[in-house]
Design a protein around this motif. Sequence first.
Motif, short mmCIF file in Angstrom:
data_model
loop_
_atom_site.label_atom_id
_atom_site.label_comp_id
_atom_site.label_asym_id
_atom_site.label_seq_id
_atom_site.Cartn_x
_atom_site.Cartn_y
_atom_site.Cartn_z
N HIS A 162 0.82 -1.21 0.00
CA HIS A 162 0.00 0.00 0.00
C HIS A 162 0.86 1.26 0.00
O HIS A 162 0.55 2.25 -0.68
CB HIS A 162 -0.92 -0.01 1.22
CG HIS A 162 -1.78 1.21 1.34
ND1 HIS A 162 -2.86 1.43 0.52
CD2 HIS A 162 -1.70 2.30 2.16
CE1 HIS A 162 -3.42 2.59 0.84
NE2 HIS A 162 -2.73 3.13 1.84
N LYS A 163 1.96 1.23 0.74
CA LYS A 163 2.87 2.39 0.79
C LYS A 163 3.47 2.66 -0.58
O LYS A 163 3.58 3.82 -1.02
CB LYS A 163 3.97 2.13 1.82
CG LYS A 163 4.93 3.30 1.96
CD LYS A 163 6.02 2.99 2.98
CE LYS A 163 7.00 4.16 3.08
NZ LYS A 163 8.11 3.87 4.03
N SER A 223 2.17 1.88 -3.49
CA SER A 223 1.10 2.40 -4.32
C SER A 223 0.88 3.89 -4.06
O SER A 223 0.74 4.69 -4.99
CB SER A 223 -0.19 1.63 -4.05
OG SER A 223 -1.27 2.19 -4.76
N ASP A 224 0.87 4.28 -2.79
CA ASP A 224 0.68 5.69 -2.44
C ASP A 224 1.80 6.57 -2.97
O ASP A 224 1.57 7.70 -3.43
CB ASP A 224 0.59 5.85 -0.92
CG ASP A 224 -0.80 5.51 -0.38
OD1 ASP A 224 -1.72 5.33 -1.20
OD2 ASP A 224 -0.95 5.42 0.85
N GLU A 225 3.04 6.05 -2.91
CA GLU A 225 4.19 6.84 -3.36
C GLU A 225 4.15 7.03 -4.88
O GLU A 225 4.45 8.13 -5.38
CB GLU A 225 5.49 6.15 -2.94
CG GLU A 225 5.73 6.21 -1.43
CD GLU A 225 6.89 5.34 -0.98
OE1 GLU A 225 7.28 5.46 0.20
OE2 GLU A 225 7.40 4.54 -1.79
N VAL A 226 3.77 6.00 -5.62
CA VAL A 226 3.64 6.13 -7.07
C VAL A 226 2.50 7.07 -7.41
O VAL A 226 2.63 7.93 -8.30
CB VAL A 226 3.41 4.74 -7.72
CG1 VAL A 226 3.07 4.90 -9.21
CG2 VAL A 226 4.64 3.86 -7.55
N GLU A 227 1.40 6.95 -6.71
CA GLU A 227 0.26 7.83 -6.96
C GLU A 227 0.63 9.29 -6.71
O GLU A 227 0.24 10.17 -7.48
CB GLU A 227 -0.91 7.43 -6.06
CG GLU A 227 -2.15 8.28 -6.29
CD GLU A 227 -3.33 7.84 -5.43
OE1 GLU A 227 -4.31 8.60 -5.36
OE2 GLU A 227 -3.26 6.75 -4.84
N LEU A 228 1.41 9.55 -5.65
CA LEU A 228 1.82 10.92 -5.35
C LEU A 228 2.67 11.50 -6.47
O LEU A 228 2.50 12.66 -6.87
CB LEU A 228 2.60 10.95 -4.03
CG LEU A 228 3.12 12.32 -3.59
CD1 LEU A 228 1.96 13.29 -3.39
CD2 LEU A 228 3.94 12.20 -2.31
N ARG A 229 3.59 10.69 -7.02
CA ARG A 229 4.45 11.17 -8.12
C ARG A 229 3.62 11.47 -9.38
O ARG A 229 3.87 12.44 -10.09
CB ARG A 229 5.52 10.13 -8.43
CG ARG A 229 6.52 9.92 -7.28
CD ARG A 229 7.53 8.84 -7.62
NE ARG A 229 8.41 8.57 -6.47
CZ ARG A 229 9.40 7.67 -6.47
NH1 ARG A 229 9.62 6.96 -7.59
NH2 ARG A 229 10.13 7.49 -5.40
N LEU A 230 2.64 10.61 -9.65
CA LEU A 230 1.77 10.85 -10.80
C LEU A 230 0.90 12.09 -10.57
O LEU A 230 0.65 12.86 -11.49
CB LEU A 230 0.89 9.63 -11.06
CG LEU A 230 1.60 8.40 -11.62
CD1 LEU A 230 0.66 7.19 -11.64
CD2 LEU A 230 2.14 8.67 -13.02
#
Length: 311
Positions: free
Chosen positions: A271-272, A274-281
């Motif tokens: 989950h962490k 996923s959140d980090e990739v989502e933040l970059r996008l």
Amino acid sequence: MQSTVEPVLTSRKDMARLMRLATYASISVAIVLVFGKTIAWALTDSVSLLATLIDSILDGLASLINLFAVRHAITPADKEHRFGHGKAEALAGLAQAAFIAGSAGFLLLESGRRLIDPVPLESYGLGLVIMTFSIILTLALMSFQRYVILKTGSTAIKADALHYRTDFLVNVSVIIALVLAVEGWGGFDALFAIGIAVFILYSSWGIVRQSLDDLMDRELPVDERDAITRIAVAHSKVHGLHDLRTRRSGIATFVQLHLEVDDELNLLEAHKISDEVELRLQEAYPAAEIIIHLDPISVVPFEPVPEFLKT
């Protein structure tokens, strides 16, 4: 559409504010142009001036449609419209295209009549002054619209800007037509009006195509999809990405993808990531809705492949 995934604005609120300002500016310019061109046409009886007057009237009507469409499109998602109201922009684009095509048809008929039976122009001095003023005012509006488009990527503002790019070219051609018609053959006026009508028809097709792309959820351009992939797989714990799906709806961009990660990760670790990739996008697409599905690397070969990716 944007060609790169560069950061634009920090929030949808900023985008909405700019889009509203752009619609107010275009309506204001259209009103001024219609008033000035009506006076010039009444004094000259030029069919090419009539062409640009009709074009400006339709610009005003289209901008009014845009005003209501943008106000609706930037309305936040609600219980009945959980993906937002962004497609109102594309619907407005289709309505604008209908206005433009109708004006072009009228101009072709009127220009054909004048070409068969040329009418001498009564005056052209004031017409030249008003057309020069129109060019300056249109250029100022186009510059502001370009800024708004770069910041928001709005389909409705793009369609509106296309009207005024057409208007700019029309204004320049009318000045040439007025001079040629007075100094030489009166049919030049009608010939230029026919050229304007054909160009308007061409422009309307561009608006239709872009609006249909949005309504039919066309994928983002390849370079943007590649950039999204690069951002996602740049994470050190991401092994790959598949089943990327993208679309635009108004100022919103929707991105769905599957991330490939280690089998041994626990749910919290995955989950962490996923959140980090989502933040970059999200930094690249501030107004984006991003959905990420996590796949253990070992199951990726057994994942079903969509039919459109098999060919």
